[in-house]
Design a protein around this motif. Structure first.
Motif, PDB file in Angstrom:
ATOM      1  N   SER A 147       0.834  -1.209   0.000  1.00 42.99           N
ATOM      2  CA  SER A 147       0.000   0.000   0.000  1.00 42.99           C
ATOM      3  C   SER A 147       0.868   1.258   0.000  1.00 42.99           C
ATOM      4  CB  SER A 147      -0.958   0.001   1.190  1.00 42.99           C
ATOM      5  OG  SER A 147      -0.237  -0.124   2.388  1.00 42.99           O
ATOM      6  N   GLN A 149       3.829   1.398  -1.495  1.00 41.71           N
ATOM      7  CA  GLN A 149       4.287   1.490  -2.882  1.00 41.71           C
ATOM      8  C   GLN A 149       3.222   2.148  -3.743  1.00 41.71           C
ATOM      9  OE1 GLN A 149       6.019  -1.931  -5.621  1.00 41.71           O
ATOM     10  NE2 GLN A 149       3.825  -1.646  -5.973  1.00 41.71           N
ATOM     11  N   GLY A 150       1.999   1.674  -3.564  1.00 42.76           N
ATOM     12  CA  GLY A 150       0.890   2.228  -4.340  1.00 42.76           C
ATOM     13  C   GLY A 150       0.712   3.700  -4.065  1.00 42.76           C
ATOM     14  N   ARG A 154       1.131   6.773  -6.753  1.00 45.30           N
ATOM     15  CA  ARG A 154       0.052   7.742  -6.934  1.00 45.30           C
ATOM     16  C   ARG A 154       0.541   9.180  -6.715  1.00 45.30           C
ATOM     17  NH1 ARG A 154      -3.095   3.189  -5.695  1.00 45.30           N
ATOM     18  NH2 ARG A 154      -2.554   2.771  -7.850  1.00 45.30           N
TER      19      ARG A 154
ATOM     20  N   HIS B 136      -2.108  -2.623 -12.724  1.00 44.87           N
ATOM     21  CA  HIS B 136      -2.197  -3.294 -11.422  1.00 44.87           C
ATOM     22  C   HIS B 136      -1.307  -4.528 -11.374  1.00 44.87           C
ATOM     23  CE1 HIS B 136      -5.345  -5.490 -13.590  1.00 44.87           C
ATOM     24  NE2 HIS B 136      -5.128  -6.477 -12.747  1.00 44.87           N
ATOM     25  N   GLU B 139       2.112  -3.244 -10.749  1.00 44.55           N
ATOM     26  CA  GLU B 139       2.261  -2.909  -9.335  1.00 44.55           C
ATOM     27  C   GLU B 139       2.574  -4.157  -8.518  1.00 44.55           C
ATOM     28  OE1 GLU B 139      -1.337  -0.538  -8.428  1.00 44.55           O
ATOM     29  OE2 GLU B 139      -0.044   0.550  -7.028  1.00 44.55           O
TER      30      GLU B 139
END
Lengths: 259, 259
Positions: A147, A149-150, A154, B136, B139
């Motif tokens: 999360s 990394q995400g 973003r 995704h 990711e």
DNA sequence: GTTGTTCCATGATTTAAGTCAACAGATTTT
DNA sequence: AAAATCTGTTGACTTAAATCATGGAACAAC
């Protein structure tokens, strides 16, 4: 209609009892009142704990101090806690080009990621404080916390979008549009921070604003005068009061961060 | 002095025996001759294998076809294999603002990462092909392969740097500087791809170039005429020949991608 | 090949913003 | 608190680029 924002930071701080003031250098990410704007969004308590371990909190700077300089080795990104910062590049002839304005809760320094060297400089526009986040540690942590990394992907994506908005603003000319768009951008960012979107102090001089917007300082000044005469904003030096936000949006043709 | 680049793609392809031509839709990332420009740099053979599994290779488009449209849901980023693409936004009044030019080996579509929605559109400027990389899955893979995560951070950082260079180009005015900088940028990107840095075809019309550079198409045309008259470049419609690269750099005051 | 578009070059004119300059208000310095 | 410096406003003038307009070249479609 009651405003749901505090009028200024000091007032907000005095209200905060257990969360402690965000200008308190030792407050952790989990307790920082900027939490929902800064890096930790989308992390759970434990993850924030890990992040906290690598963040160097509560560095302070005064006006004119550098966060980093063009060409410096890239080591960290920086989260602003208080104050405001500009980024800029100096061109061959020594003229400085403002490339960004950063307010509390925003992240600075991502221009160094690709080359391990900062592409521009960052200085404090007023007394401020920030957290330093060593990038290689952030990378390691990101590999372990998806999360995070995400979130960071973003965040970088947001920087790209922001730059591209700025880009369209600068190619579709009209000095008035540019100035209006900047005012709206600051206004909406203030709103996000629960400050007044209608009353704020410009952190930059006319020359800096001009450099940022690709126009001269005289033109900036004249645009302010014109907007003033039309009762769209009231301008008292750096103090801005937005009187008619829809008119301002009309002038800007709504480009930058729309509130 | 012998040029160490191939004169055109076709010639290069005919030479390639086991690596197969990059326009061959089924060639894998490991064998793609763009490898050292595209996402896989810094990955080992096994990692490239994983990447290969998620990449949808060899999609083709003809001139005018959309890769994605402004407002589309964001699902993938795109690696260009052949051809060229522009990105643009349409402003409220329907006028289109070119925001980027992308050549083979470059990655497109990162403007959608922050919002899960593309901030602009991307269309093919000529017949081309590309690989689609579902974000995704990228990711997930990045979380497992640190070097891929690092690579992607760097790639996004590069996009930020590129946008900021463009930004300084657009604020420090002078139509001639902008055009010269664009020519130099294309030149150096061609060089990276082992194509001639001195002879190339502009993929955009004068109107598109003008939109990208924040000037009118007439001004673009006049600048070309002037540079031509000074024997800095030879211009035959979209066909450009750089005659005096140092003079061109002087005109550009060296801003964008320096070769 | 012919027709119809799109694209490009160039001239004439207008205009928004740049430049130069002077002065007044703010802010810092000492 | 006075002096010095920086910052902002406004005016007069200049200029680079926008706009408007035309004709021709390139390209696409039929």
């Amino acid at each position: 209609m009651k405003p749901n924002y505090q009028l200024d930071v000091a007032e907000d701080c005095s209200r905060a009892v257990k969360r402690t003031c965000h200008t308190n250098p030792s407050v952790s990410c989990g307790d920082c009142r900027l939490g929902e704007l800064c890096l930790p969004i989308a992390l759970d308590a434990q993850e924030i704990g890990h992040l906290d371990e690598i963040v160097k909190r509560g560095r302070n700077l005064k006006k004119g101090d550098y966060l980093y300089r063009e060409g410096d080795e890239f080591n960290s990104i920086y989260a602003i806690r208080a104050g405001s910062f500009k980024t800029f590049k100096s061109s061959w002839d020594g003229v400085e080009q403002v490339t960004g304005l950063y307010l509390p809760g925003e992240i600075l320094g991502m221009d160094g990621i690709s080359n391990n060297r900062h592409g521009g400089s960052a200085v404090a526009l007023e007394t401020g404080s920030f957290c330093e986040i060593p990038f290689h540690q952030l990378e390691e942590l990101s590999a372990r916390i998806p999360s995070l990394q995400g979130r960071f992907f973003r965040l970088m994506g947001q920087e790209i979008v922001k730059d591209q908005q700025m880009l369209t603003l600068l190619s579709s000319n009209a000095a008035e549009e540019r100035v209006a768009a900047l005012l709206l951008s600051i206004s909406s960012r203030n709103h996000r921070r629960k400050l007044s979107p209608f009353n704020f102090r410009l952190p930059m001089t006319r020359a800096e604003i001009g450099s940022y917007l690709g126009i001269t300082l005289e033109t900036v000044s004249r645009v302010f005068s014109r907007l003033s005469k039309q009762n769209i904003v009231a301008v008292d030096n750096k103090e801005i009061q937005v009187l008619d936000i829809s008119a301002l949006k009309a002038v800007a043709k709504v480009k930058m961060g729309c509130s």
